[in-house]
Design a protein around this motif. Structure first.
Motif, PDB file in Angstrom:
ATOM      1  N   PRO A   1      33.590  50.938  32.223  1.00  0.00           N
ATOM      2  CA  PRO A   1      33.409  50.592  33.639  1.00  0.00           C
ATOM      3  C   PRO A   1      32.032  50.035  33.988  1.00  0.00           C
ATOM      4  CG  PRO A   1      34.401  52.771  33.402  1.00  0.00           C
ATOM      5  CD  PRO A   1      33.911  52.359  32.047  1.00  0.00           C
ATOM      6  N   GLU A   2      31.073  50.141  33.071  1.00  0.00           N
ATOM      7  CA  GLU A   2      29.727  49.647  33.362  1.00  0.00           C
ATOM      8  C   GLU A   2      29.560  48.167  33.040  1.00  0.00           C
ATOM      9  OE1 GLU A   2      26.969  52.073  31.276  1.00  0.00           O
ATOM     10  OE2 GLU A   2      27.405  53.879  32.444  1.00  0.00           O
ATOM     11  N   LEU A   3      30.522  47.580  32.332  1.00  0.00           N
ATOM     12  CA  LEU A   3      30.377  46.194  31.900  1.00  0.00           C
ATOM     13  C   LEU A   3      30.648  45.218  33.034  1.00  0.00           C
ATOM     14  CD1 LEU A   3      32.071  46.138  28.376  1.00  0.00           C
ATOM     15  CD2 LEU A   3      29.642  45.835  28.887  1.00  0.00           C
ATOM     16  N   MET A   4      29.873  44.131  33.071  1.00  0.00           N
ATOM     17  CA  MET A   4      30.168  43.013  33.943  1.00  0.00           C
ATOM     18  C   MET A   4      31.281  42.183  33.303  1.00  0.00           C
ATOM     19  SD  MET A   4      28.276  43.057  36.697  1.00  0.00           S
ATOM     20  CE  MET A   4      28.380  41.368  37.290  1.00  0.00           C
ATOM     21  N   ILE A   5      32.173  41.637  34.156  1.00  0.00           N
ATOM     22  CA  ILE A   5      33.327  40.890  33.664  1.00  0.00           C
ATOM     23  C   ILE A   5      33.417  39.563  34.392  1.00  0.00           C
ATOM     24  CG2 ILE A   5      35.820  40.960  33.248  1.00  0.00           C
ATOM     25  CD1 ILE A   5      35.676  44.011  33.789  1.00  0.00           C
ATOM     26  N   SER A   6      33.547  38.480  33.622  1.00  0.00           N
ATOM     27  CA  SER A   6      33.837  37.185  34.217  1.00  0.00           C
ATOM     28  C   SER A   6      35.336  37.123  34.465  1.00  0.00           C
ATOM     29  CB  SER A   6      33.403  36.054  33.288  1.00  0.00           C
ATOM     30  OG  SER A   6      33.825  34.804  33.796  1.00  0.00           O
ATOM     31  N   VAL A   7      35.719  36.915  35.722  1.00  0.00           N
ATOM     32  CA  VAL A   7      37.127  36.920  36.118  1.00  0.00           C
ATOM     33  C   VAL A   7      37.481  35.605  36.803  1.00  0.00           C
ATOM     34  CG1 VAL A   7      37.270  39.431  36.348  1.00  0.00           C
ATOM     35  CG2 VAL A   7      36.535  38.075  38.310  1.00  0.00           C
ATOM     36  N   ASN A   8      38.719  35.169  36.643  1.00  0.00           N
ATOM     37  CA  ASN A   8      39.172  33.959  37.322  1.00  0.00           C
ATOM     38  C   ASN A   8      39.505  34.266  38.778  1.00  0.00           C
ATOM     39  OD1 ASN A   8      38.917  32.329  35.102  1.00  0.00           O
ATOM     40  ND2 ASN A   8      41.079  32.315  34.577  1.00  0.00           N
ATOM     41  N   VAL A   9      38.817  33.606  39.694  1.00  0.00           N
ATOM     42  CA  VAL A   9      39.106  33.754  41.120  1.00  0.00           C
ATOM     43  C   VAL A   9      39.192  32.353  41.723  1.00  0.00           C
ATOM     44  CG1 VAL A   9      38.392  34.710  43.327  1.00  0.00           C
ATOM     45  CG2 VAL A   9      37.893  35.970  41.234  1.00  0.00           C
ATOM     46  N   ARG A  10      40.410  31.863  41.886  1.00  0.00           N
ATOM     47  CA  ARG A  10      40.617  30.531  42.463  1.00  0.00           C
ATOM     48  C   ARG A  10      40.984  30.626  43.948  1.00  0.00           C
ATOM     49  NH1 ARG A  10      41.373  27.501  37.666  1.00  0.00           N
ATOM     50  NH2 ARG A  10      40.273  28.742  36.096  1.00  0.00           N
ATOM     51  N   ASN A  11      41.340  31.853  44.385  1.00  0.00           N
ATOM     52  CA  ASN A  11      41.758  32.042  45.779  1.00  0.00           C
ATOM     53  C   ASN A  11      41.670  33.522  46.127  1.00  0.00           C
ATOM     54  OD1 ASN A  11      44.255  33.252  44.746  1.00  0.00           O
ATOM     55  ND2 ASN A  11      44.839  31.141  44.267  1.00  0.00           N
ATOM     56  N   ARG A  12      41.941  33.831  47.380  1.00  0.00           N
ATOM     57  CA  ARG A  12      41.851  35.214  47.853  1.00  0.00           C
ATOM     58  C   ARG A  12      42.855  36.128  47.129  1.00  0.00           C
ATOM     59  NH1 ARG A  12      40.336  37.844  52.706  1.00  0.00           N
ATOM     60  NH2 ARG A  12      40.687  40.066  52.345  1.00  0.00           N
ATOM     61  N   ALA A  13      44.032  35.612  46.799  1.00  0.00           N
ATOM     62  CA  ALA A  13      45.052  36.412  46.113  1.00  0.00           C
ATOM     63  C   ALA A  13      44.558  36.886  44.740  1.00  0.00           C
ATOM     64  CB  ALA A  13      46.348  35.616  45.964  1.00  0.00           C
ATOM     65  N   ASP A  14      43.820  36.019  44.031  1.00  0.00           N
ATOM     66  CA  ASP A  14      43.256  36.420  42.732  1.00  0.00           C
ATOM     67  C   ASP A  14      42.305  37.594  42.904  1.00  0.00           C
ATOM     68  OD1 ASP A  14      44.635  34.427  41.395  1.00  0.00           O
ATOM     69  OD2 ASP A  14      42.930  33.038  41.338  1.00  0.00           O
ATOM     70  N   TYR A  15      41.472  37.498  43.925  1.00  0.00           N
ATOM     71  CA  TYR A  15      40.525  38.584  44.201  1.00  0.00           C
ATOM     72  C   TYR A  15      41.269  39.878  44.538  1.00  0.00           C
ATOM     73  CZ  TYR A  15      37.376  41.557  46.848  1.00  0.00           C
ATOM     74  OH  TYR A  15      36.668  42.649  47.326  1.00  0.00           O
ATOM     75  N   ASP A  16      42.266  39.805  45.400  1.00  0.00           N
ATOM     76  CA  ASP A  16      43.010  41.000  45.813  1.00  0.00           C
ATOM     77  C   ASP A  16      43.669  41.681  44.621  1.00  0.00           C
ATOM     78  OD1 ASP A  16      42.284  40.578  48.442  1.00  0.00           O
ATOM     79  OD2 ASP A  16      44.165  39.570  48.987  1.00  0.00           O
ATOM     80  N   ARG A  17      44.190  40.876  43.705  1.00  0.00           N
ATOM     81  CA  ARG A  17      44.846  41.434  42.522  1.00  0.00           C
ATOM     82  C   ARG A  17      43.847  42.213  41.657  1.00  0.00           C
ATOM     83  NH1 ARG A  17      46.482  36.937  40.714  1.00  0.00           N
ATOM     84  NH2 ARG A  17      48.233  36.845  42.167  1.00  0.00           N
ATOM     85  N   LEU A  18      42.671  41.695  41.506  1.00  0.00           N
ATOM     86  CA  LEU A  18      41.633  42.370  40.723  1.00  0.00           C
ATOM     87  C   LEU A  18      41.211  43.681  41.379  1.00  0.00           C
ATOM     88  CD1 LEU A  18      39.627  39.141  39.939  1.00  0.00           C
ATOM     89  CD2 LEU A  18      40.601  40.642  38.179  1.00  0.00           C
ATOM     90  N   ARG A  19      41.078  43.661  42.685  1.00  0.00           N
ATOM     91  CA  ARG A  19      40.694  44.885  43.400  1.00  0.00           C
ATOM     92  C   ARG A  19      41.797  45.942  43.324  1.00  0.00           C
ATOM     93  NH1 ARG A  19      37.626  47.283  43.999  1.00  0.00           N
ATOM     94  NH2 ARG A  19      37.043  47.732  46.142  1.00  0.00           N
ATOM     95  N   GLU A  20      43.044  45.505  43.390  1.00  0.00           N
ATOM     96  CA  GLU A  20      44.166  46.442  43.269  1.00  0.00           C
ATOM     97  C   GLU A  20      44.183  47.129  41.904  1.00  0.00           C
ATOM     98  OE1 GLU A  20      47.575  44.056  44.062  1.00  0.00           O
ATOM     99  OE2 GLU A  20      47.119  43.837  46.212  1.00  0.00           O
ATOM    100  N   LEU A  21      43.663  46.433  40.900  1.00  0.00           N
ATOM    101  CA  LEU A  21      43.602  46.999  39.550  1.00  0.00           C
ATOM    102  C   LEU A  21      42.344  47.828  39.325  1.00  0.00           C
ATOM    103  CD1 LEU A  21      44.980  43.935  37.560  1.00  0.00           C
ATOM    104  CD2 LEU A  21      46.084  46.168  37.800  1.00  0.00           C
ATOM    105  N   GLY A  22      41.543  47.973  40.375  1.00  0.00           N
ATOM    106  CA  GLY A  22      40.418  48.901  40.318  1.00  0.00           C
ATOM    107  C   GLY A  22      39.089  48.323  39.904  1.00  0.00           C
ATOM    108  N   ILE A  23      38.985  47.007  39.861  1.00  0.00           N
ATOM    109  CA  ILE A  23      37.717  46.399  39.445  1.00  0.00           C
ATOM    110  C   ILE A  23      36.833  46.216  40.669  1.00  0.00           C
ATOM    111  CG2 ILE A  23      36.634  44.422  38.314  1.00  0.00           C
ATOM    112  CD1 ILE A  23      39.376  43.989  36.939  1.00  0.00           C
ATOM    113  N   PRO A  24      35.680  46.867  40.711  1.00  0.00           N
ATOM    114  CA  PRO A  24      34.808  46.775  41.898  1.00  0.00           C
ATOM    115  C   PRO A  24      34.083  45.443  41.974  1.00  0.00           C
ATOM    116  CG  PRO A  24      33.816  48.200  40.227  1.00  0.00           C
ATOM    117  CD  PRO A  24      35.163  47.817  39.705  1.00  0.00           C
ATOM    118  N   ASP A  25      33.651  45.094  43.180  1.00  0.00           N
ATOM    119  CA  ASP A  25      32.951  43.825  43.389  1.00  0.00           C
ATOM    120  C   ASP A  25      31.717  43.691  42.504  1.00  0.00           C
ATOM    121  OD1 ASP A  25      34.833  43.331  45.333  1.00  0.00           O
ATOM    122  OD2 ASP A  25      33.506  43.777  47.029  1.00  0.00           O
TER     123      ASP A  25
END
Length: 281
Positions: A186-210
């Motif tokens: 959980p301490e690692l930084m992660i490069s994630v694909n965010v092309r729209n708000r839905a991508d962001y919401d999906r990541l947050r639902e999976l527990g990845i903090p901002d």
């Protein structure tokens, strides 16, 4: 003798210095958005520089002496499960060797020399992931591109073993893989694909903090609304200028890199790191 000693000191004072200093709060603080300023990420470690192959420590060193650089580099796996730096599944394009990585051993890879992207032979050799991470401490930050055949568990283990959590982030291409990395550490930084708000919401639902996200918005500029949304969340935006946007800079002038930053990009991932750095200062 005294004259030569003074000359030596003067030359030493003019030598290139290490630029990267990760704050005590870690990689998130280092990448944290700063309006009007940008960090530069060297795609494949800057392999488009003549005489310097991609995914090579000597190439990383060349850049690190000239600018504060984030190295985007590629992790592959040999037949005998050694994590090594290589973009392709085969050896022919960038080395003096032949064959698929899944068919060759690390011992064989150690006998090879690297070629630059113009096909010119160098004296440099393929490094392991551990070699790269140990070299990078205090010299660079990393975004690690994990190829499909490579288990995330092995990469996370290498980051822990080398103490590289404070300067190495892991690249993912879907929310499932991002969630897996976050669960592994959980301490690692992660490069994630965010092309729209839905991508962001999906990541947050999976527990990845901002504060664990680096948002890769693609290889063309995002709309202003997405830039503003991510900035409000404190999430850095990576714009991939590699490809068409780098070509645009060549055609229209390097000042376009500054426009990308003005529009909202926090990190430029580019095949022209030196030019992008100079243009955005």
């Amino acid at each position: 003798m005294k004259k030569y000693f003074i000359a030596f000191l003067l030359l030493a004072g003019c030598a290139p210095k290490t630029f990267v200093s990760v704050p005590k709060n870690g990689l998130y603080e280092y990448f944290k958005p700063a309006p009007g300023k940008a960090l530069i990420s060297a795609h494949r470690g800057g392999g488009d520089i003549t005489g310097y192959p991609e995914n090579c420590i000597e190439s990383f060193e060349y850049l690190a002496k000239r600018m504060p650089v984030t190295i985007e580099c590629d992790i592959s796996l040999t037949k005998d499960s050694v994590l090594m730096m290589m973009h392709d599944n085969t050896l022919e394009r960038t080395t003096t060797g032949q064959g698929a990585l899944s068919d060759v051993t690390w011992a064989y890879c150690q006998t090879l020399k690297l070629e630059d992207n113009e096909g010119k032979l160098t004296s440099y050799k393929i490094p392991t992931l551990e070699d790269v991470l140990r070299w990078g401490k205090g010299k660079a930050t990393f975004t690690l591109d994990v190829k499909r055949s490579v288990p995330f568990e092995k990469v996370v283990e290498a980051i822990r073993k080398t103490g590289a959590k404070d300067y190495a982030a892991v690249i993912t291409y879907n929310s499932t893989d991002a969630a897996k990395i976050h669960k592994l550490d959980p301490e690692l930084m992660i490069s994630v694909n965010v092309r729209n708000r839905a991508d962001y919401d999906r990541l947050r639902e999976l527990g990845i903090p901002d504060n664990r996200m680096l948002a890769f918005i693609g290889v063309r500029e995002a709309d202003r609304e997405l830039y503003q949304f991510l900035r409000r969340k404190g999430i850095p935006c990576i714009l991939g200028t590699l490809g068409n946007l780098d070509k645009q800079a060549i055609a229209k002038g390097d000042q376009v890199y500054k426009e990308f930053v003005k529009n909202g990009a926090d990190i430029l991932s580019t095949d022209r790191p030196l030019e992008a750095y100079k243009a955005t200062r």
